[in-house]
Design a protein around this motif. Structure first.
Motif, PDB file in Angstrom:
ATOM      1  N   PHE A 190       0.765  -1.145   0.033  1.00 16.98           N
ATOM      2  CA  PHE A 190      -0.200   0.065  -0.121  1.00 16.98           C
ATOM      3  C   PHE A 190       0.955   1.289   0.140  1.00 16.98           C
ATOM      4  N   LEU A 191       0.906   2.073  -1.194  1.00 13.03           N
ATOM      5  CA  LEU A 191       1.607   3.273  -1.184  1.00 13.03           C
ATOM      6  C   LEU A 191       1.020   4.437  -0.542  1.00 13.03           C
ATOM      7  N   GLN A 192       1.586   5.383  -0.362  1.00 12.44           N
ATOM      8  CA  GLN A 192       0.859   6.632   0.347  1.00 12.44           C
ATOM      9  C   GLN A 192      -0.028   6.405   1.380  1.00 12.44           C
ATOM     10  N   THR A 193       0.436   5.510   2.281  1.00 13.00           N
ATOM     11  CA  THR A 193      -0.297   5.011   3.470  1.00 13.00           C
ATOM     12  C   THR A 193       0.607   5.180   4.608  1.00 13.00           C
ATOM     13  N   ARG A 194      -0.065   6.056   5.552  1.00 13.40           N
ATOM     14  CA  ARG A 194       1.093   6.278   6.727  1.00 13.40           C
ATOM     15  C   ARG A 194       0.340   5.689   8.121  1.00 13.40           C
ATOM     16  N   ALA A 195       1.144   4.984   8.929  1.00 15.85           N
ATOM     17  CA  ALA A 195       0.675   4.624  10.234  1.00 15.85           C
ATOM     18  C   ALA A 195       0.425   5.610  11.035  1.00 15.85           C
ATOM     19  N   VAL A 196      -0.764   6.078  11.696  1.00 16.46           N
ATOM     20  CA  VAL A 196      -0.977   7.080  12.595  1.00 16.46           C
ATOM     21  C   VAL A 196      -1.284   6.770  13.913  1.00 16.46           C
ATOM     22  N   GLY A 197      -1.759   5.525  14.353  1.00 17.83           N
ATOM     23  CA  GLY A 197      -2.247   5.389  15.586  1.00 17.83           C
ATOM     24  C   GLY A 197      -2.185   3.859  15.889  1.00 17.83           C
ATOM     25  N   TYR A 198      -2.259   3.525  17.195  1.00 11.86           N
ATOM     26  CA  TYR A 198      -2.462   2.212  17.422  1.00 11.86           C
ATOM     27  C   TYR A 198      -3.115   2.225  18.649  1.00 11.86           C
TER      28      TYR A 198
ATOM     29  N   VAL B 212      -4.208  -1.052  14.158  1.00 11.69           N
ATOM     30  CA  VAL B 212      -3.448   0.276  13.658  1.00 11.69           C
ATOM     31  C   VAL B 212      -4.323   1.064  12.796  1.00 11.69           C
ATOM     32  N   ARG B 213      -4.197   2.397  12.920  1.00 12.50           N
ATOM     33  CA  ARG B 213      -5.015   3.340  12.076  1.00 12.50           C
ATOM     34  C   ARG B 213      -4.060   3.725  11.297  1.00 12.50           C
ATOM     35  N   ALA B 214      -4.698   3.916  10.030  1.00 11.18           N
ATOM     36  CA  ALA B 214      -3.586   4.340   8.940  1.00 11.18           C
ATOM     37  C   ALA B 214      -4.229   5.274   7.789  1.00 11.18           C
ATOM     38  N   SER B 215      -3.610   6.335   7.706  1.00  8.83           N
ATOM     39  CA  SER B 215      -4.089   7.459   6.633  1.00  8.83           C
ATOM     40  C   SER B 215      -3.643   7.053   5.202  1.00  8.83           C
ATOM     41  N   GLN B 216      -4.740   6.874   4.378  1.00  8.56           N
ATOM     42  CA  GLN B 216      -4.532   6.540   2.825  1.00  8.56           C
ATOM     43  C   GLN B 216      -5.330   7.515   1.988  1.00  8.56           C
ATOM     44  N   GLY B 217      -4.688   8.293   1.422  1.00  9.49           N
ATOM     45  CA  GLY B 217      -5.413   9.315   0.408  1.00  9.49           C
ATOM     46  C   GLY B 217      -6.489  10.020   1.237  1.00  9.49           C
ATOM     47  N   GLY B 218      -6.341  10.259   2.515  1.00  7.07           N
ATOM     48  CA  GLY B 218      -7.197  11.190   3.027  1.00  7.07           C
ATOM     49  C   GLY B 218      -8.518  10.269   3.691  1.00  7.07           C
ATOM     50  N   GLN B 219      -8.369   9.015   3.535  1.00  7.44           N
ATOM     51  CA  GLN B 219      -9.146   8.099   4.186  1.00  7.44           C
ATOM     52  C   GLN B 219      -8.419   7.313   5.304  1.00  7.44           C
ATOM     53  N   GLN B 220      -9.374   6.893   6.270  1.00  3.83           N
ATOM     54  CA  GLN B 220      -8.774   6.242   7.361  1.00  3.83           C
ATOM     55  C   GLN B 220      -9.085   4.907   7.329  1.00  3.83           C
ATOM     56  N   ILE B 221      -8.127   3.937   7.459  1.00  2.73           N
ATOM     57  CA  ILE B 221      -8.455   2.439   7.367  1.00  2.73           C
ATOM     58  C   ILE B 221      -7.591   1.813   8.768  1.00  2.73           C
TER      59      ILE B 221
END
Length: 354
Positions: free
Chosen positions: A110-118, A123-132
């Motif tokens: 997954f590109l442009q996907t940043r882990a932001v929280g746990y 794990v919460r990740a930000s992907q193109g403005g979406q939260q996964i």
């Protein structure tokens, strides 16, 4: 919510290698990369020793130039040449080849996907403005010196060297890497790493000496131009940070492990980290995959044990030599030259002294 056996955060050499070997073990692997393109922008001097070929194949398109020797320039002007066979690589292509190998082995990138929280195992990740949200049996933190996984584990990198680098035309070709120890590059060094008709020209400095990397680099380039080493305009600019304190205090906690720069695997004196990242990534991937598939997190303790057996002694030695060098930096050139002979890998004294 996404489910996987092994979640790898960071698609550098450590992360992609870990993802590859976890996937080869049969694990379902997700590999996250915060950037748009793997390996870009390049934040590396791009030299690797020949020994790396024992761990990973170097495709022809990755090789920029072969290197035969290292020439070390001491503050008083003495230059010492030692054998140091290796390669200057195109680091972006190298990283991309490792990521492709991971994907070819079954990992999902997954590109442009940043882990932001746990929180609570997710794990919460930000992907193109979406939260996964991603739930993994095992998590591998391969996200560099400012690792979020290291933060979640309470095991951050403690000491950093700050770097700045230009790419510039060479006045003449070189077959050696050039290392310069100078007063205005405190407890670090300047480098000229040739790539055909051009070179990576950079510095790494310790900020406790109140010297900005950008200023140190400009002074270094002025000197190299006067000496007829480089010429012309700056072709590219980059910079970054390198761990310089050895392995972090813990490499494993619960279902999380750290590898590469996130684990402090770079050499505290030279800053070299790619080879250890690949080696650590292989160990991390194999053990993480096995722990996930056997649903037994106690297996992860083997990762910390194995990494410390392989890396703790050489990295601790280098850290201690770096600390000793700090105390000598403000002395006279003779004393500094002696300290450098004890502290730099080109000299036999480095390996003889405790």
């Amino acid at each position: 919510m996404l489910l996987c056996d092994v979640l790898v955060i960071g698609a550098g050499p450590a992360g992609s290698t870990a993802a590859k070997f976890a996937a080869k073990a049969g694990a379902k692997v997700i590999l996250l990369e915060k950037r748009k393109h793997v390996g870009r922008p390049v934040q590396c001097a791009e030299y690797v020793p020949w020994q790396i070929t024992q761990e990973v194949e170097l495709p022809t398109n990755v090789l920029a130039q072969r290197i035969d020797a290292m020439r070390t320039h001491l503050p008083a002007g003495e230059a010492v040449e030692t054998s140091a066979k290796g390669f200057i690589i195109y680091r972006d292509l190298f990283d991309q080849a490792l990521a492709k190998a991971a994907v070819d082995s079954g990992a999902e990138l997954f590109l442009q996907t940043r882990a932001v929280g746990y929180e609570e195992g997710l794990v919460r990740a930000s992907q193109g403005g979406q939260q996964i949200q991603i739930k993994a049996r095992v998590m591998v933190g391969a996200d560099g010196p400012h690792s979020v996984v290291g933060k979640w584990m309470g095991s951050p990198v403690q000491k950093l060297v700050h770097t700045a680098q230009y790419q510039m035309p060479l006045c003449k070709g070189l077959s050696s890497t050039e290392i310069y120890f100078r007063r205005d590059i405190p407890v670090g060094y300047g480098w000229v790493f040739p790539k055909g008709k051009a070179a990576n020209v950079g510095v790494g400095v310790d900020l406790q000496f109140k010297v900005k990397p950008s200023a140190a680099l400009r002074n270094f380039v002025d000197y190299l131009q006067q000496e007829g080493v480089v010429r012309g305009e700056v072709m590219n600019t980059t910079g970054g940070v390198i761990p310089a304190g050895g392995l972090v205090k813990r490499l494993q906690r619960g279902n999380m492990i750290l590898v590469g720069d996130a684990a402090g695997m770079a050499h505290p004196i030279t800053g070299a980290g790619v080879s250890n990242a690949v080696l650590g990534g292989k160990i991390a991937g194999e053990i993480a995959g096995r722990a996930a598939l056997e649903d037994d997190l106690s297996i992860l303790t083997e990762y910390e044990e194995e990494c410390r057996i392989l890396l703790n002694d050489p990295l601790t030695r280098a850290r201690q030599k770096r600390e000793a060098l700090e105390s000598c930096w403000k002395g006279n050139n003779e004393g500094l030259a002696k300290a450098l002979r004890l502290s730099w890998i080109a000299f036999e004294e480095y390996f003889k002294q405790p």
